[in-house]
Design an enzyme around this catalytic site. Structure first.
Site, PDB file in Angstrom:
ATOM      1  N   ASP A  90       5.702  -6.023 -12.780  1.00 35.64           N
ATOM      2  CA  ASP A  90       6.406  -5.153 -11.846  1.00 35.64           C
ATOM      3  C   ASP A  90       7.702  -4.729 -12.543  1.00 35.64           C
ATOM      4  OD1 ASP A  90       7.133  -3.631  -9.706  1.00 35.64           O
ATOM      5  OD2 ASP A  90       6.863  -5.188  -8.204  1.00 35.64           O
TER       6      ASP A  90
HETATM    7  C1  BGC Z   1       7.637  -2.208  -6.829  1.00 31.13           C
HETATM    8  C2  BGC Z   1       6.217  -1.875  -7.211  1.00 31.13           C
HETATM    9  C3  BGC Z   1       6.154  -0.468  -7.732  1.00 31.13           C
HETATM   10  C4  BGC Z   1       7.085  -0.361  -8.924  1.00 31.13           C
HETATM   11  C5  BGC Z   1       7.054   0.984  -9.613  1.00 31.13           C
HETATM   12  C6  BGC Z   1       8.625  -1.890  -7.920  1.00 31.13           C
HETATM   13  O1  BGC Z   1       9.917  -1.981  -7.477  1.00 31.13           O
HETATM   14  O2  BGC Z   1       7.709  -3.578  -6.486  1.00 31.13           O
HETATM   15  O3  BGC Z   1       5.370  -2.053  -6.108  1.00 31.13           O
HETATM   16  O4  BGC Z   1       4.843  -0.108  -8.050  1.00 31.13           O
HETATM   17  O5  BGC Z   1       8.404  -0.616  -8.470  1.00 31.13           O
HETATM   18  O6  BGC Z   1       7.701   1.954  -8.898  1.00 31.13           O
END
Ligand code: BGC
Length: 739
Positions: free
Chosen positions: A269
């Protein structure tokens, strides 16, 4: 895994071809070029700067490129200007629609309609791929049993069986007819794993899930998504039992690769590799890179730790280059499977043709219609008969809030294309009804004075009916938007009471990213439709429901608590040694000065009792359905047989309607304590007024398996109860035995 892709001989041959191409490419890559593939960045700097980095082979994937023409420019730098011509993988959070926004995933789960969800994901993929997006960070498969957690909005709610069905449907929809179809978008099963169990419902917080809980509850939706072909997996932010997922070798290698045989790609993530330093799990970013690659992370989203340290770690002998090769292999495999090497560019004119088509809008409208849950309908107020009304007052801060009804994670949805309830009622009934509008509050949190509330009562009394649209704005749920108090915000409870004082019929529609604690508010409305955030076509869908052009069929994908202090409250809880009986004394009945005793005591809250406000699976209709006792083809089964269960369902009312028929079981005795009920299957059934039908289910006994005392997945012989019912608390059970 991608088992479904390797079934036929021809896909075996394609797979072999892909592996050969990967080997050939890998043999020509420098260590820097390999590391470049593992590096995922968001759009930054100028296009020239980005193109220069791409052509040097420093970036494997980009997220948040939103201009289709830019996609081609950046792709050209990768394909035509970098030494090896490896295409970029363009990613975006397309969570519940791209331009045409569908209800938030929690609302989608309320449809219990996997086919419709698959269609929605397909539409999202067609629209997004036209903008160059070939990878979405969806489905989110986190079992969410805490509505304080803002990200419950992105989830399919509390239940593994429902989450599995919804997640697999999304994967099928995104990845379309075949991965290399140019309208296919690689799915990403996230967040691996346990993130929804964040302590206290506070985002990014720790979790303490045992391996048994993981295997029985939190992991199955991931397994299903991968079996449906999901090409990627994202690690979660939480540390479980002290180990951040991004550094969890047991999770990412032992389980995912070795036990499940997964051959797709694992991405972190956003900055979660770097955050292992903040967690205190890695000493510095170099240590974080070492721990992430050792755990089995292929691609680093936005923490730069691979780009900064992998080369040095390999040279120092702290990371084996083979680990890097494996990561690159997994990344290239996704790019090959998506057909990016053969088809890297997009037709920039396509987006205008494929977004907001009539078909897309109709599907979004149907999804919004099926996602609304009718929670109250006193005196059968709904549906309203427009021919018997002269005037309607549309009121509340969410009646005409186009951006808010789209919900969280809608970067690409455009409020200008959103149809609000106010716009819809004006369009559909403006010629027949006098329609008044008063938002009363500009936004949900606004405090109203007693004078404003009194004025609203007076105004409301001049109309034949009041439609009140309240709830929470999109920003009150979603990532990092958690709440400790789930009561209606601002003066919305008082607004409901003010509407009630008008003496006119009140219909309340709540748009929200989560269950809210509305126990005290129910008495102030005749009817209540819970719409979650319904998306682009929420307005027409809700007006259709209110005036009876459509009949509510949504069911709750998550338990609604009476009060926040009851959380976690979910239907599939374990049986305690002292279960509540329903006859417990509540606080008001507890005598002052009563002596302490533990005799006859049970598990409940003195001030909230035991039961929820509304159980999982609950939802009313404009008709009533009667369920007969379920019938089974036999009373004894072996673990490899299929249980044939059926039940007569009758529509007792005057309207054709659809019922979500739910099959639950309970394993009476286990080597470990089992849930009091577990959903195992469900089906939407449409019946004409007075019609009766036998609804049938085929339940392989293997679906009764669980990870018990010896941590092996198996069906334990013994007695089981089976219900076929309209929600998780009603119905009559039938007994069967597994021998
Ligand atoms: C989130 C993810 C997301 C990623 C990309 C993160 O802050 O937890 O779910 O896909 O950002 O935007």
């Amino acid at each position: 895994m991608m088992a479904c892709q390797t079934d036929s001989a021809s896909s075996d041959a394609t797979d072999r071809q892909i592996e050969n191409r990967i080997d050939e490419l890998l043999s020509r890559m420098t260590i820097e070029e390999k590391i470049g593939q593992t590096n995922q960045l968001t759009l930054y700097g100028t296009t020239e700067e980005l193109c220069a980095a791409i052509s040097r082979g420093e970036i494997g994937s980009l997220l948040n490129v939103i201009d289709p023409a830019d996609v081609n420019t950046l792709q050209r730098a990768a394909v035509e200007q970098s030494r090896l011509g490896i295409p970029l993988l363009i990613a975006r959070d397309v969570i519940h629609g791209y331009r045409t926004v569908f209800p938030i995933p929690l609302g989608q789960a309320a449809t219990f309609d996997p086919e419709l969800i698959e269609q929605g994901a397909r539409i999202a993929a067609v629209e997004a791929s036209a903008a160059g997006v070939r990878w979405t960070f969806s489905p989110m498969l986190d079992i969410s049993r805490d509505p304080r957690w803002g990200r419950i909005a992105e989830s399919s709610g509390e239940d593994p069986c429902l989450t599995e069905a919804m997640g697999a449907a999304m994967v099928r929809g995104y990845q379309g007819g075949g991965a290399d179809d140019p309208t296919s978008v690689a799915a990403c099963a996230k967040h691996f794993v346990g993130y929804g169990a964040s302590e206290g419902g506070r985002d990014y917080n720790s979790t303490s899930l045992t391996e048994r809980q993981l295997r029985n509850i939190y992991l199955p939706p991931f397994r299903s998504a991968l079996q449906s072909g999901a090409m990627t997996v994202m690690t979660s932010f939480n540390d479980n039992d002290g180990i951040p997922s991004t550094g969890n070798k047991w999770l990412l290698t032992d389980l995912l690769r070795n036990e499940w045989g997964y051959d797709g790609m694992v991405v972190t993530d956003w900055n979660s590799a770097g955050e292992m330093v903040t967690h205190g799990f890695a000493a510095d970013t170099r240590d974080a890179a070492r721990k992430a690659i050792a755990a089995g992370v292929d691609m680093d989203m936005m923490s730069h730790v691979y780009a900064q340290h992998l080369k040095e770690l390999i040279e120092a002998g702290e990371v084996d280059e083979k680990q890097l090769d494996d990561a690159v292999r997994n990344i290239l495999r996704v790019k090959f499977r998506l057909g990016l090497f053969d088809n890297p560019y997009i037709d920039t004119a396509r987006i205008a043709r494929v977004t907001y088509t009539e078909e897309n809008l109709a599907a979004a409208r149907r999804c919004a219609e099926e996602s609304a849950v009718l929670l109250r309908n006193e005196g059968d107020l709904l549906p309203l008969d427009a021919s018997k009304l002269r005037s309607v007052l549309v009121a509340g801060p969410l009646a005409d809030a186009p951006a808010e009804q789209l919900g969280t994670w809608t970067f690409d949805g455009e409020p200008s294309h959103t149809v609000t309830p106010l716009a819809a009622i004006r369009a559909q009934y403006g010629d027949r009804l006098r329609i008044g509008f008063d938002a009363v509050a500009d936004y949900s949190r606004q405090r109203l004075s007693p004078a404003q509330l009194a004025a609203f009562t007076t105004e409301a009394s001049r109309y034949d009916a009041i439609l009140l649209f309240i709830g929470e704005e999109a920003i009150l749920s979603g990532e990092a938007h958690c709440l400790a108090d789930l009561d209606l915000k601002g003066s919305q409870s008082e607004l409901m009471a003010a509407a009630r004082r008008s003496g006119k019929p009140v219909v309340t529609v709540i748009m929200a990213g989560r269950p809210l604690t509305i126990a005290r508010d129910l008495a102030n409305t005749d009817a209540l439709l819970y719409a979650f955030h319904p998306g682009t076509m929420g307005g027409p869908a809700l007006i259709d429901l209110i005036f009876g052009r459509a009949v509510p069929s949504g069911k709750l994908p998550v338990t609604f608590p009476v009060t926040t202090g009851q959380i976690p409250v979910y239907y599939a809880h374990h049986m305690t040694g002292r279960p509540a009986t329903g006859n417990e004394l509540l606080i008001d009945q507890t005598p002052v000065g009563a002596g302490q005793t533990s005799l006859g005591c049970t598990s409940y809250h003195l001030d909230a009792g035991f039961g929820p406000l509304f159980p999982f699976g609950y939802g009313l209709s404009y008709t009533t359905f009667a369920y007969d006792t379920p019938q089974l083809d036999k009373s004894f089964y072996t673990a490899d047989e299929t249980i044939h269960a059926s039940c007569r369902l009758t529509n007792n009312g005057k309207r054709a309607a659809t019922e979500v028929v739910q099959l639950y079981i309970r394993d009476r005795v286990g080597s470990t304590v089992r849930p009091v009920r577990e959903l195992k299957d469900f089906r939407r059934v449409t019946l004409r007024p007075g019609e009766s039908r036998i609804v049938e289910f085929e339940l392989p006994a293997d679906r009764l398996a669980f990870w018990g005392l010896d941590m092996q997945r198996k069906v334990e012989p013994g007695e089981f109860d089976l219900w076929i019912a309209g929600d998780s608390q009603s119905g009559t059970s039938t007994l069967f035995t597994i021998q």
